[in-house]
Design an enzyme around this catalytic site. Structure first.
Site, PDB file in Angstrom:
ATOM      1  N   ARG A 124      63.657  52.502  19.753  1.00  0.00           N
ATOM      2  CA  ARG A 124      63.404  53.732  20.542  1.00  0.00           C
ATOM      3  C   ARG A 124      62.061  53.706  21.277  1.00  0.00           C
ATOM      4  NH1 ARG A 124      65.823  56.506  16.128  1.00  0.00           N
ATOM      5  NH2 ARG A 124      68.017  56.849  16.630  1.00  0.00           N
ATOM      6  N   LYS A 146      58.426  51.976  36.091  1.00  0.00           N
ATOM      7  CA  LYS A 146      59.865  51.773  36.311  1.00  0.00           C
ATOM      8  C   LYS A 146      60.285  50.459  35.664  1.00  0.00           C
ATOM      9  CE  LYS A 146      60.792  54.271  40.595  1.00  0.00           C
ATOM     10  NZ  LYS A 146      61.303  54.164  41.977  1.00  0.00           N
ATOM     11  N   GLU A 188      55.205  43.600  49.685  1.00  0.00           N
ATOM     12  CA  GLU A 188      54.887  44.870  49.012  1.00  0.00           C
ATOM     13  C   GLU A 188      53.463  45.318  49.350  1.00  0.00           C
ATOM     14  OE1 GLU A 188      57.145  46.635  47.739  1.00  0.00           O
ATOM     15  OE2 GLU A 188      58.570  45.478  46.534  1.00  0.00           O
ATOM     16  N   LYS A 230      48.980  52.790  44.509  1.00  0.00           N
ATOM     17  CA  LYS A 230      50.204  53.075  43.752  1.00  0.00           C
ATOM     18  C   LYS A 230      49.888  53.992  42.568  1.00  0.00           C
ATOM     19  CE  LYS A 230      54.432  51.368  41.820  1.00  0.00           C
ATOM     20  NZ  LYS A 230      55.317  50.277  41.475  1.00  0.00           N
ATOM     21  N   GLU A 240      59.635  60.291  40.286  1.00  0.00           N
ATOM     22  CA  GLU A 240      60.160  60.279  41.655  1.00  0.00           C
ATOM     23  C   GLU A 240      60.977  61.526  41.959  1.00  0.00           C
ATOM     24  OE1 GLU A 240      60.995  56.296  43.224  1.00  0.00           O
ATOM     25  OE2 GLU A 240      62.734  57.189  44.194  1.00  0.00           O
ATOM     26  N   ARG A 244      56.765  60.335  45.312  1.00  0.00           N
ATOM     27  CA  ARG A 244      56.744  58.922  44.915  1.00  0.00           C
ATOM     28  C   ARG A 244      57.726  58.097  45.762  1.00  0.00           C
ATOM     29  NH1 ARG A 244      56.962  55.862  38.979  1.00  0.00           N
ATOM     30  NH2 ARG A 244      57.211  53.812  39.897  1.00  0.00           N
ATOM     31  N   ASN A 248      59.314  53.706  48.633  1.00  0.00           N
ATOM     32  CA  ASN A 248      60.585  53.040  48.924  1.00  0.00           C
ATOM     33  C   ASN A 248      60.746  52.654  50.388  1.00  0.00           C
ATOM     34  OD1 ASN A 248      61.562  53.174  46.276  1.00  0.00           O
ATOM     35  ND2 ASN A 248      62.134  55.313  46.562  1.00  0.00           N
ATOM     36  N   HIS A 251      62.907  49.749  51.327  1.00  0.00           N
ATOM     37  CA  HIS A 251      63.660  49.338  50.143  1.00  0.00           C
ATOM     38  C   HIS A 251      65.133  49.730  50.141  1.00  0.00           C
ATOM     39  CE1 HIS A 251      59.811  48.078  48.714  1.00  0.00           C
ATOM     40  NE2 HIS A 251      60.306  47.677  47.557  1.00  0.00           N
ATOM     41  N   HIS A 255      67.191  46.522  49.107  1.00  0.00           N
ATOM     42  CA  HIS A 255      68.075  46.436  47.938  1.00  0.00           C
ATOM     43  C   HIS A 255      69.496  46.095  48.373  1.00  0.00           C
ATOM     44  CE1 HIS A 255      65.181  49.031  45.288  1.00  0.00           C
ATOM     45  NE2 HIS A 255      64.826  47.769  45.350  1.00  0.00           N
ATOM     46  N   HIS A 267      63.485  39.267  46.301  1.00  0.00           N
ATOM     47  CA  HIS A 267      63.180  40.672  46.572  1.00  0.00           C
ATOM     48  C   HIS A 267      62.146  40.832  47.698  1.00  0.00           C
ATOM     49  CE1 HIS A 267      62.653  44.922  45.770  1.00  0.00           C
ATOM     50  NE2 HIS A 267      61.352  44.739  45.644  1.00  0.00           N
TER      51      HIS A 267
HETATM   52  N1  LIG Z   1      59.367  48.196  38.750  1.00  0.00           N
HETATM   53  C1  LIG Z   1      58.887  48.234  39.952  1.00  0.00           C
HETATM   54  O1  LIG Z   1      58.200  49.196  40.333  1.00  0.00           O
HETATM   55  C2  LIG Z   1      59.154  47.100  40.911  1.00  0.00           C
HETATM   56  C3  LIG Z   1      58.487  47.050  42.133  1.00  0.00           C
HETATM   57  C4  LIG Z   1      58.710  45.964  42.971  1.00  0.00           C
HETATM   58  C5  LIG Z   1      59.599  44.969  42.595  1.00  0.00           C
HETATM   59  N2  LIG Z   1      60.251  45.047  41.401  1.00  0.00           N
HETATM   60  C6  LIG Z   1      61.196  44.004  40.999  1.00  0.00           C
HETATM   61  O2  LIG Z   1      60.523  42.757  40.917  1.00  0.00           O
HETATM   62  C7  LIG Z   1      61.487  41.707  41.008  1.00  0.00           C
HETATM   63  C8  LIG Z   1      60.950  40.574  41.842  1.00  0.00           C
HETATM   64  O3  LIG Z   1      59.776  40.072  41.240  1.00  0.00           O
HETATM   65  P1  LIG Z   1      59.189  38.630  41.608  1.00  0.00           P
HETATM   66  O4  LIG Z   1      59.273  38.419  43.065  1.00  0.00           O
HETATM   67  O5  LIG Z   1      57.876  38.536  40.952  1.00  0.00           O
HETATM   68  O6  LIG Z   1      60.256  37.628  40.990  1.00  0.00           O
HETATM   69  P2  LIG Z   1      60.325  36.759  39.630  1.00  0.00           P
HETATM   70  O7  LIG Z   1      59.849  37.515  38.479  1.00  0.00           O
HETATM   71  O8  LIG Z   1      61.714  36.224  39.591  1.00  0.00           O
HETATM   72  O9  LIG Z   1      59.319  35.556  39.914  1.00  0.00           O
HETATM   73  C9  LIG Z   1      59.595  34.659  40.951  1.00  0.00           C
HETATM   74  C10 LIG Z   1      59.584  33.200  40.474  1.00  0.00           C
HETATM   75  O10 LIG Z   1      58.244  32.802  40.291  1.00  0.00           O
HETATM   76  C11 LIG Z   1      58.097  32.128  39.029  1.00  0.00           C
HETATM   77  N3  LIG Z   1      56.731  32.413  38.599  1.00  0.00           N
HETATM   78  C12 LIG Z   1      56.218  33.612  38.239  1.00  0.00           C
HETATM   79  N4  LIG Z   1      54.901  33.530  38.066  1.00  0.00           N
HETATM   80  C13 LIG Z   1      54.566  32.237  38.268  1.00  0.00           C
HETATM   81  C14 LIG Z   1      53.335  31.524  38.268  1.00  0.00           C
HETATM   82  N5  LIG Z   1      52.174  32.161  38.082  1.00  0.00           N
HETATM   83  N6  LIG Z   1      53.360  30.194  38.515  1.00  0.00           N
HETATM   84  C15 LIG Z   1      54.544  29.561  38.783  1.00  0.00           C
HETATM   85  N7  LIG Z   1      55.724  30.183  38.844  1.00  0.00           N
HETATM   86  C16 LIG Z   1      55.730  31.504  38.589  1.00  0.00           C
HETATM   87  C17 LIG Z   1      59.179  32.684  38.148  1.00  0.00           C
HETATM   88  O11 LIG Z   1      59.536  31.767  37.157  1.00  0.00           O
HETATM   89  C18 LIG Z   1      60.299  32.921  39.170  1.00  0.00           C
HETATM   90  O12 LIG Z   1      61.042  31.742  39.337  1.00  0.00           O
HETATM   91  C19 LIG Z   1      62.732  42.329  41.590  1.00  0.00           C
HETATM   92  O13 LIG Z   1      63.736  42.406  40.622  1.00  0.00           O
HETATM   93  C20 LIG Z   1      62.287  43.728  41.993  1.00  0.00           C
HETATM   94  O14 LIG Z   1      63.336  44.666  41.936  1.00  0.00           O
HETATM   95  C21 LIG Z   1      60.035  46.089  40.553  1.00  0.00           C
END
Ligand SMILES: NC(=O)c1ccc[n+]([C@@H]2O[C@H](COP(=O)([O-])OP(=O)(O)OC[C@H]3O[C@@H](n4cnc5c(N)ncnc54)[C@H](O)[C@@H]3O)[C@@H](O)[C@H]2O)c1
Length: 375
Positions: A124, A146, A188, A230, A240, A244, A248, A251, A255, A267
């Site tokens: 939980r 989020k 971003e 942020k 949101e 907030r 987006n 986005h 998405h 992304h």
């Molecule tokens: N919660 C939120 O507010 C929010 C906001 C924006 C994006 N997101 C989410 O984030 C996700 C995308 O994140 P991302 O682009 O970081 O992708 P990811 O987490 O898949 O990382 C991208 C790649 O980089 C590699 N990697 C990560 N750090 C590394 C490092 N320091 N050295 C070498 N390789 C490394 C990972 O293994 C992966 O293959 C999406 O799912 C998106 O929806 C969430």
């Protein structure tokens, strides 16, 4: 080191500690002793990040006297799924990890979203610390609470709000990040500046070369600036319910592109295309100056990001996917659009309904402001 607190209005007792800079991970064991003493620390990382950063961090924490465990999963967006969440939970059960634990999500946005969602529901809810290792996760995903997973047909459709205790953005970890994923983070950052801070937008324009060359000093400034913005937005509207949603911008389209491409487009790259397409919608719907839209597109290109829908993706499929967006109301697709650089619609109603026909036209329009859009 840049260090500040972000307090989110959600009845939380303590604010989220944010630390940004090269080498900030060195202070993590000491800080956690003050905040999470006597807890088993479970480092959750994808396999790539575990090898580079997750395992060394777990070992450092163990040497500092913490009980630790490392749980890994395969890298990539396809792991942001119900199945992977269940696998991690089975692993926690096998390791006899209980309520007296905390999750350290060490990785990109996939890890912060997935690891954060595990922390939100395990027994939980257990405390969560984010250690973002991609630029995208540093400037955006790690802060705001989020968490969640995707369904094959739609992004982030299952999840929960779960605020982290702390965020450690050690920009030195970005030195191992492949170029494609490094570039993704700038989408971003451009979004954050475009919605709230024209001075930051100008700074990104003048600093783009040094940022691309991975100056850790410039990266720390960019990350801290984005997180402060942020943090301010989220602090006022955690769930949101209103403003907030300005976060987006770009986005709704992003998405939908991700879902239509079966998550083959990362992304950040989808966000880049989404920002350009939604800028075009803002020009016609809100009189967003074309010169501002052109600056967004130029800056995204300067960071090596795509700015047009790849020919392999049918705009009709993207429009179809927008109907499943969480922001749609009564079947109406909605976008958060800017009025000018740094300024979104005033008040709490910050999204506008967009007719599918107009969206389709904006997606197919490959000429922008008299120039040929490239990707
Ligand atoms: N919660 C939120 O507010 C929010 C906001 C924006 C994006 N997101 C989410 O984030 C996700 C995308 O994140 P991302 O682009 O970081 O992708 P990811 O987490 O898949 O990382 C991208 C790649 O980089 C590699 N990697 C990560 N750090 C590394 C490092 N320091 N050295 C070498 N390789 C490394 C990972 O293994 C992966 O293959 C999406 O799912 C998106 O929806 C969430």
């Amino acid at each position: 080191m840049l260090s500040f607190d972000v307090t989110v209005r959600s009845g939380r007792r303590s604010p989220c500690l944010v630390r940004v800079g090269a080498g900030v991970l060195r202070s993590l064991p000491r800080d956690l002793r003050a905040r999470l003493a006597d807890r088993t620390l479970v480092v959750v990382s994808d396999a790539t990040v575990a090898r580079l950063h997750g395992r060394p961090l777990a070992e450092r924490l163990r040497s500092a006297g913490f009980e630790t465990a490392l749980v890994t999963f395969p890298p990539g967006e396809s792991s942001k799924s119900r199945d992977t969440k269940a696998e991690i939970e089975d692993r926690l059960f096998a390791l006899r990890v209980g309520r007296d634990s905390a999750i350290l999500a060490v990785g990109g946005g996939v890890t912060t979203d997935l690891g954060g969602f595990v922390a939100a529901t395990w027994n939980r809810g257990v405390p969560l610390v984010h250690v973002p290792t991609t630029l995208l996760a540093m400037v955006d995903a790690a802060l705001g609470g989020k968490t969640g997973v995707d369904l094959p047909g739609g992004k982030n459709l299952i999840g929960a709000y779960h605020q982290p205790e702390a965020v450690y953005a050690d920009v030195a970890t970005l030195l191992t990040l492949p170029d494609r994923h490094f570039a993704a983070g700038f989408a971003e950052a451009v979004k954050t500046a475009a919605i709230a801070d024209v001075a930051l937008f100008r700074w990104l324009e003048t600093s783009s070369t040094g940022l691309r060359e991975r100056s850790t000093r410039l990266l720390a400034t960019a990350v801290a600036s984005c997180l402060r913005i942020k943090g301010r937005i989220v602090a006022r509207d955690e769930r949101e319910r209103g403003r907030r949603a300005i976060l987006n911008f770009g986005h709704t389209v992003a998405h939908a592109i991700e879902a239509a491409s079966e998550y083959r487009i990362p992304h950040g790259h989808a966000v880049s295309i989404g920002l350009v397409v939604e800028s075009r919608l803002a020009v016609s719907a809100l009189g967003f100056p074309s010169s501002h839209a052109a600056r967004i597109e130029t800056l995204l290109r300067a960071f090596g990001l795509p700015t047009a829908l790849p020919a392999s993706i049918d705009p009709v499929r993207v429009v179809e996917a927008t109907r499943r967006d969480k922001k749609s109301r009564g079947g109406e697709v909605r976008c958060a659009l800017p009025r000018s650089l740094g300024r979104m619609l005033a008040g709490n109603e910050v999204t506008l309904p967009i007719e599918p026909r107009r969206l389709r036209r904006a997606l197919s329009d490959r000429t922008t402001f008299g120039k040929r859009a490239s990707h």
